[in-house]
Design a protein around this motif. Structure first.
Motif: not given
Lengths: 115, 115
Positions: B11, B13-14, B17-19, B79, B86, B112, B114
């Motif tokens: 995953l 993401t920035a 954000q929420r994952v 979140s 990360s 993850l 980020v």
């Protein structure tokens, strides 16, 4: 509080050599459980063994053996006649009855077996 | 294969954000655990659910939450993500709720990142 110490961060051996991984733990509980997990380069955590605090018998499983000594709070792991496939990070972990099933991990020992 | 499944595998993401990370335990296991593995913190216990109920919390940030559903799968929600979030997030399952003796079987993890 619980604590697990794996003093060796990395061990490099040549194939067929034996390698021993040290694990020292701290806990105030009289009932506790010790574990070893293997994390190969693919990343998953693979369960290897569980011992409880009342059973100090050493255990052998194929090329793997474990030496549990309450007197020194140690639970050491030996790989006999190492193979390239044994290259991985090995984690020692502790849980105790009062804390449910939470695992406290050591920092891990990276084993590199060279052909 | 441990029988524990985790999705997604990766995953990216920035920040901010929420994952949601998902885990399905082994058939018959009622306990689900979440762990975070990062370079600086090592393997850290986050939270434990048993049959839908929260049983124990570890070093879990307030920005993180989890739940276990009636079909026993679990989700970890992260979140307001920060770069430091990360990590590799593992889910594990075991049969029982407490006692510390049951080995935990780990899923393949969700990595993850980020940015």
């Amino acid at each position: 509080a619980q604590k697990v110490t794996q003093a060796q961060t990395e061990i490099s051996v040549v194939e067929k050599e034996d390698v021993t991984l040290d694990c020292v733990y701290e806990t105030r509980d009289t009932t506790y459980y010790l574990f070893w997990y293997k994390q190969p380069p693919s990343g998953e955590l693979v369960f290897l063994i569980r011992r409880n605090s009342f059973d100090e018998q050493n255990e052998i499983s194929g090329r793997y053996s474990w030496n549990f000594q309450k007197s020194t709070s140690s639970f050491n792991f030996t790989i006999t006649a190492s193979q390239v496939v044994d290259s991985a990070v090995y984690f020692c972990a502790l849980s105790h009855k009062a804390a449910g099933n939470k695992l406290t991990f050591g920092g891990g020992t990276r084993v590199l077996v060279k052909p | 294969d441990s029988g524990v499944t985790q999705t997604p595998k990766h995953l990216i993401t920035a920040t901010g954000q929420r994952v949601t990370l998902r885990c399905s335990p082994r058939s018959g296991d009622l306990s689900v655990y979440w762990y975070q593995q990062s370079l600086d913190q090592g393997l850290q216990f986050l939270i434990h659910y048993y049959n839908g109920e929260e049983r124990a919390k570890g070093n879990i940030l307030e920005r993180f939450s989890a739940q276990q559903f009636p079909d026993l799968h679990s989700e970890l929600n992260l979140s307001s993500l920060e770069l430091g979030d990360s990590a590799l997030y593992f889910c594990a399952s075991s049969v029982a709720a407490s006692g510390g003796s049951n080995e935990q079987f780990f899923g393949p993890g969700t990595r993850l990142t980020v940015l």
